[in-house]
Motif scaffolding. Sequence first.
Motif, PDB file in Angstrom:
ATOM      1  N   PHE A 190      -4.558  17.425   7.429  1.00  0.00           N
ATOM      2  CA  PHE A 190      -3.733  16.441   6.727  1.00  0.00           C
ATOM      3  C   PHE A 190      -4.303  15.042   6.914  1.00  0.00           C
ATOM      4  O   PHE A 190      -5.007  14.762   7.902  1.00  0.00           O
ATOM      5  N   TYR A 191      -4.010  14.169   5.960  1.00  0.00           N
ATOM      6  CA  TYR A 191      -4.365  12.751   6.083  1.00  0.00           C
ATOM      7  C   TYR A 191      -3.687  12.236   7.349  1.00  0.00           C
ATOM      8  O   TYR A 191      -2.466  12.390   7.503  1.00  0.00           O
ATOM      9  N   GLU A 192      -4.456  11.642   8.246  1.00  0.00           N
ATOM     10  CA  GLU A 192      -3.973  11.467   9.618  1.00  0.00           C
ATOM     11  C   GLU A 192      -2.695  10.637   9.751  1.00  0.00           C
ATOM     12  O   GLU A 192      -1.958  10.812  10.711  1.00  0.00           O
ATOM     13  N   LEU A 228       3.247  16.407   0.445  1.00  0.00           N
ATOM     14  CA  LEU A 228       2.172  17.048  -0.303  1.00  0.00           C
ATOM     15  C   LEU A 228       1.176  15.961  -0.715  1.00  0.00           C
ATOM     16  O   LEU A 228       1.592  14.889  -1.142  1.00  0.00           O
ATOM     17  N   ASN A 229      -0.096  16.256  -0.558  1.00  0.00           N
ATOM     18  CA  ASN A 229      -1.107  15.287  -0.974  1.00  0.00           C
ATOM     19  C   ASN A 229      -2.079  15.998  -1.915  1.00  0.00           C
ATOM     20  O   ASN A 229      -2.845  16.852  -1.489  1.00  0.00           O
ATOM     21  N   THR A 230      -1.979  15.643  -3.188  1.00  0.00           N
ATOM     22  CA  THR A 230      -2.861  16.245  -4.189  1.00  0.00           C
ATOM     23  C   THR A 230      -3.273  15.196  -5.211  1.00  0.00           C
ATOM     24  O   THR A 230      -2.399  14.437  -5.646  1.00  0.00           O
ATOM     25  N   GLY A 255       0.830  -1.199   0.000  1.00  0.00           N
ATOM     26  CA  GLY A 255       0.000   0.000   0.000  1.00  0.00           C
ATOM     27  C   GLY A 255       0.867   1.252   0.000  1.00  0.00           C
ATOM     28  O   GLY A 255       2.072   1.217   0.305  1.00  0.00           O
ATOM     29  N   SER A 256       0.227   2.370  -0.354  1.00  0.00           N
ATOM     30  CA  SER A 256       0.963   3.627  -0.328  1.00  0.00           C
ATOM     31  C   SER A 256       1.277   4.000   1.114  1.00  0.00           C
ATOM     32  O   SER A 256       2.201   4.764   1.384  1.00  0.00           O
ATOM     33  N   THR A 257       0.524   3.430   2.053  1.00  0.00           N
ATOM     34  CA  THR A 257       0.811   3.669   3.476  1.00  0.00           C
ATOM     35  C   THR A 257       2.230   3.220   3.806  1.00  0.00           C
ATOM     36  O   THR A 257       3.001   3.941   4.435  1.00  0.00           O
ATOM     37  N   GLU A 258       2.586   2.023   3.358  1.00  0.00           N
ATOM     38  CA  GLU A 258       3.942   1.540   3.631  1.00  0.00           C
ATOM     39  C   GLU A 258       4.961   2.325   2.799  1.00  0.00           C
ATOM     40  O   GLU A 258       6.080   2.595   3.265  1.00  0.00           O
ATOM     41  N   ASN A 318      -6.301  16.184  -2.586  1.00  0.00           N
ATOM     42  CA  ASN A 318      -6.083  16.144  -1.148  1.00  0.00           C
ATOM     43  C   ASN A 318      -7.226  15.499  -0.352  1.00  0.00           C
ATOM     44  O   ASN A 318      -8.396  15.752  -0.583  1.00  0.00           O
ATOM     45  N   ASN A 319      -6.816  14.697   0.594  1.00  0.00           N
ATOM     46  CA  ASN A 319      -7.697  14.174   1.629  1.00  0.00           C
ATOM     47  C   ASN A 319      -7.313  14.900   2.911  1.00  0.00           C
ATOM     48  O   ASN A 319      -6.139  14.865   3.277  1.00  0.00           O
ATOM     49  N   PRO A 320      -8.183  15.599   3.602  1.00  0.00           N
ATOM     50  CA  PRO A 320      -9.644  15.540   3.517  1.00  0.00           C
ATOM     51  C   PRO A 320     -10.298  16.669   2.737  1.00  0.00           C
ATOM     52  O   PRO A 320     -11.511  16.663   2.591  1.00  0.00           O
ATOM     53  N   TRP A 359      -6.268  -4.808  -0.856  1.00  0.00           N
ATOM     54  CA  TRP A 359      -5.237  -5.623  -1.515  1.00  0.00           C
ATOM     55  C   TRP A 359      -3.829  -5.245  -1.089  1.00  0.00           C
ATOM     56  O   TRP A 359      -2.904  -6.023  -1.216  1.00  0.00           O
ATOM     57  N   ARG A 360      -3.656  -4.030  -0.675  1.00  0.00           N
ATOM     58  CA  ARG A 360      -2.400  -3.518  -0.128  1.00  0.00           C
ATOM     59  C   ARG A 360      -1.259  -3.526  -1.142  1.00  0.00           C
ATOM     60  O   ARG A 360      -0.216  -4.166  -0.933  1.00  0.00           O
ATOM     61  N   VAL A 361      -1.466  -2.858  -2.246  1.00  0.00           N
ATOM     62  CA  VAL A 361      -0.390  -2.692  -3.225  1.00  0.00           C
ATOM     63  C   VAL A 361      -0.231  -1.193  -3.519  1.00  0.00           C
ATOM     64  O   VAL A 361      -1.187  -0.534  -3.934  1.00  0.00           O
ATOM     65  N   THR A 371       5.309  13.237  -2.397  1.00  0.00           N
ATOM     66  CA  THR A 371       3.955  13.575  -2.831  1.00  0.00           C
ATOM     67  C   THR A 371       3.080  12.334  -2.904  1.00  0.00           C
ATOM     68  O   THR A 371       3.421  11.355  -3.555  1.00  0.00           O
ATOM     69  N   ASP A 372       1.982  12.409  -2.180  1.00  0.00           N
ATOM     70  CA  ASP A 372       1.006  11.317  -2.121  1.00  0.00           C
ATOM     71  C   ASP A 372      -0.050  11.632  -3.186  1.00  0.00           C
ATOM     72  O   ASP A 372      -0.847  12.558  -3.023  1.00  0.00           O
ATOM     73  N   GLU A 373      -0.030  10.858  -4.280  1.00  0.00           N
ATOM     74  CA  GLU A 373      -0.903  11.156  -5.425  1.00  0.00           C
ATOM     75  C   GLU A 373      -1.933  10.050  -5.636  1.00  0.00           C
ATOM     76  O   GLU A 373      -2.363   9.774  -6.755  1.00  0.00           O
ATOM     77  N   ILE A 374      -2.340   9.445  -4.525  1.00  0.00           N
ATOM     78  CA  ILE A 374      -3.214   8.267  -4.581  1.00  0.00           C
ATOM     79  C   ILE A 374      -4.576   8.576  -5.231  1.00  0.00           C
ATOM     80  O   ILE A 374      -5.232   7.690  -5.755  1.00  0.00           O
ATOM     81  N   TYR A 375      -4.987   9.863  -5.200  1.00  0.00           N
ATOM     82  CA  TYR A 375      -6.282  10.213  -5.821  1.00  0.00           C
ATOM     83  C   TYR A 375      -6.094  10.853  -7.206  1.00  0.00           C
ATOM     84  O   TYR A 375      -6.970  11.560  -7.689  1.00  0.00           O
ATOM     85  N   GLU A 376      -4.959  10.588  -7.835  1.00  0.00           N
ATOM     86  CA  GLU A 376      -4.601  11.279  -9.081  1.00  0.00           C
ATOM     87  C   GLU A 376      -5.692  11.227 -10.143  1.00  0.00           C
ATOM     88  O   GLU A 376      -5.854  12.157 -10.930  1.00  0.00           O
ATOM     89  N   MET A 388      -2.756   1.101  -5.806  1.00  0.00           N
ATOM     90  CA  MET A 388      -3.944   0.556  -6.461  1.00  0.00           C
ATOM     91  C   MET A 388      -5.247   0.870  -5.724  1.00  0.00           C
ATOM     92  O   MET A 388      -6.333   0.796  -6.304  1.00  0.00           O
ATOM     93  N   SER A 389      -5.145   1.151  -4.407  1.00  0.00           N
ATOM     94  CA  SER A 389      -6.338   1.184  -3.553  1.00  0.00           C
ATOM     95  C   SER A 389      -7.503   1.988  -4.108  1.00  0.00           C
ATOM     96  O   SER A 389      -8.637   1.502  -4.132  1.00  0.00           O
ATOM     97  N   LYS A 390      -7.209   3.227  -4.506  1.00  0.00           N
ATOM     98  CA  LYS A 390      -8.312   4.146  -4.807  1.00  0.00           C
ATOM     99  C   LYS A 390      -8.708   4.092  -6.280  1.00  0.00           C
ATOM    100  O   LYS A 390      -9.896   4.094  -6.598  1.00  0.00           O
ATOM    101  N   ALA A 391      -7.739   4.015  -7.175  1.00  0.00           N
ATOM    102  CA  ALA A 391      -8.060   4.056  -8.605  1.00  0.00           C
ATOM    103  C   ALA A 391      -8.764   2.781  -9.060  1.00  0.00           C
ATOM    104  O   ALA A 391      -9.486   2.797 -10.059  1.00  0.00           O
TER     105      ALA A 391
HETATM  106  C1  PLP Z   1      -4.155  10.546   1.135  1.00  0.00           C
HETATM  107  C2  PLP Z   1      -4.126   9.082   1.355  1.00  0.00           C
HETATM  108  N1  PLP Z   1      -2.966   8.433   1.227  1.00  0.00           N
HETATM  109  C3  PLP Z   1      -2.888   7.107   1.424  1.00  0.00           C
HETATM  110  C4  PLP Z   1      -4.000   6.369   1.767  1.00  0.00           C
HETATM  111  C5  PLP Z   1      -3.860   4.883   1.980  1.00  0.00           C
HETATM  112  O1  PLP Z   1      -3.579   4.282   0.795  1.00  0.00           O
HETATM  113  P1  PLP Z   1      -3.157   2.731   0.676  1.00  0.00           P
HETATM  114  O2  PLP Z   1      -4.406   1.935   0.756  1.00  0.00           O
HETATM  115  O3  PLP Z   1      -2.486   2.648  -0.647  1.00  0.00           O
HETATM  116  O4  PLP Z   1      -2.232   2.426   1.808  1.00  0.00           O
HETATM  117  C6  PLP Z   1      -5.226   7.000   1.909  1.00  0.00           C
HETATM  118  C7  PLP Z   1      -6.417   6.230   2.313  1.00  0.00           C
HETATM  119  O5  PLP Z   1      -7.432   6.736   2.669  1.00  0.00           O
HETATM  120  C8  PLP Z   1      -5.292   8.380   1.696  1.00  0.00           C
HETATM  121  O6  PLP Z   1      -6.436   9.041   1.818  1.00  0.00           O
END
Ligand code: PLP
Length: 407
Positions: free
Chosen positions: A137-139, A187-189, A112-115, A191-193, A261-263, A219-224, A252-255
């Motif tokens: 910020f994303y917590e 940077l998260n764009t 996951g992008s978390t790791e 952005n969550n929240p 699945w944690r990738v 840069t966290d671009e998970i919502y690209e 992979m999580s959001k798109a």
């Molecule tokens: C900004 C942001 N980054 C990362 C994550 C977690 O992503 P992943 O499932 O790839 O670990 C989230 C999940 O809500 C998120 O909002």
Amino acid sequence: MADVISSISKHSISAPKKHFLSDKVEHFTESVIREMTRQAAQHGAVNLAQGFPDFAAPAEVKQAARAAIESDVNQYAITWGAKSLRNAIARQMGAWQGIAVDPEKEITVCCGSTEAMISTLLAVCNAGDEVVIFEPFYENYGPDSVLSGARPRFVKLRPPTTHDGEWTFDEKELRAAFHKHTKAVILNTPNNPTGKVFTRPELELIRDLCVEFDVLAITDEIYEHILYDGTEHISMASLDGMRERTVTINGMSKAYSVTGWRVGWAVGPEKITNAIRKVHDFLTVGAPAPLQEAGVAALNLPAEYYARLAEGYRVRRDHLIPALEAAGFRCYRPQGAYYVMTDISGFGFDDDVSFVKYLVKDVGVAAVPGSSFYRDARDGARQVRFAFCKKLETLDAAAEKLGKLRK
Ligand SMILES: Cc1ncc(COP(=O)(O)O)c(C=O)c1O
């Protein structure tokens, strides 16, 4: 023998005297977002708290996962990611953002992008380093900084004052956050929240500070791919001067609607990637091998897939916001990602936490208290976040329950 037994039992019943916990864990709490999901289950509430879809992943992607397991892709993938997936990530970054990436040297696939984020911070931060973070910020970024030994420096994103306005930051405040101990800016764009999508001029401003103070951008671009109203996602690494000082995080999580699945992955210059790979290897060894193969199928989906994804979320956004407004919330309309931040001043509650407790227990809808996105709880005391990555019928069920608030 009896003596031995009595000595063992004497020792086994004596309570430990040492403080077993690390100082680090005393500096953050469990995730409020994940806690709200548990509360939603406990109270049978509609869960608009945690950002996971309640609808199916694309059929092609599920089929690819089944096929990988069928063909016995069961063992560890290469630590930094299956070659096929790294190639697909490099191809996609080239196609979408015009960024040339060497899949052999510049990509680390993680759980996951978390790791990917925590591995990156552990790979680059020393005690005493500072990390600039926009708030709300994303917590995860708070605990991530603590775990990596860095000190977070927060820069405020201010809510829009008009219905269609944007969250903005103050240039002087941002500049004041950068100095010689600054190691990185997170940077998260999109952005969550907040749903903010950083504009090119804003990114250029951040870029100029990164160059001036010799700072890395993470840069966290998970919502690209989740964008509305014609907004454009710009990767920081695509800006002049940033390729060598940016780690781009995605997954992979959001798109592809597969949060379980944690990738995910981190893409950065070779030297930094080598460091991230080392941390990642000893943290988790590797991400799930068959699901990495499914990732190849996901990243090969045609452009129409992403257009449909964004349009589906636009419809959901425009479904939920009127229901929230009718119930008495003031909504900050997101330009990207799948959350809506709201102002709860109209309800007369003392704070966001007591309001959210009432919402989950008495109204039957779970949301996230705004304070969990701020360092100082008071800054989020008038805000609550709702996730709209749900079926329309789930949003309708929530809307019906929220109707109780009007009474
Ligand atoms: C900004 C942001 N980054 C990362 C994550 C977690 O992503 P992943 O499932 O790839 O670990 C989230 C999940 O809500 C998120 O909002």
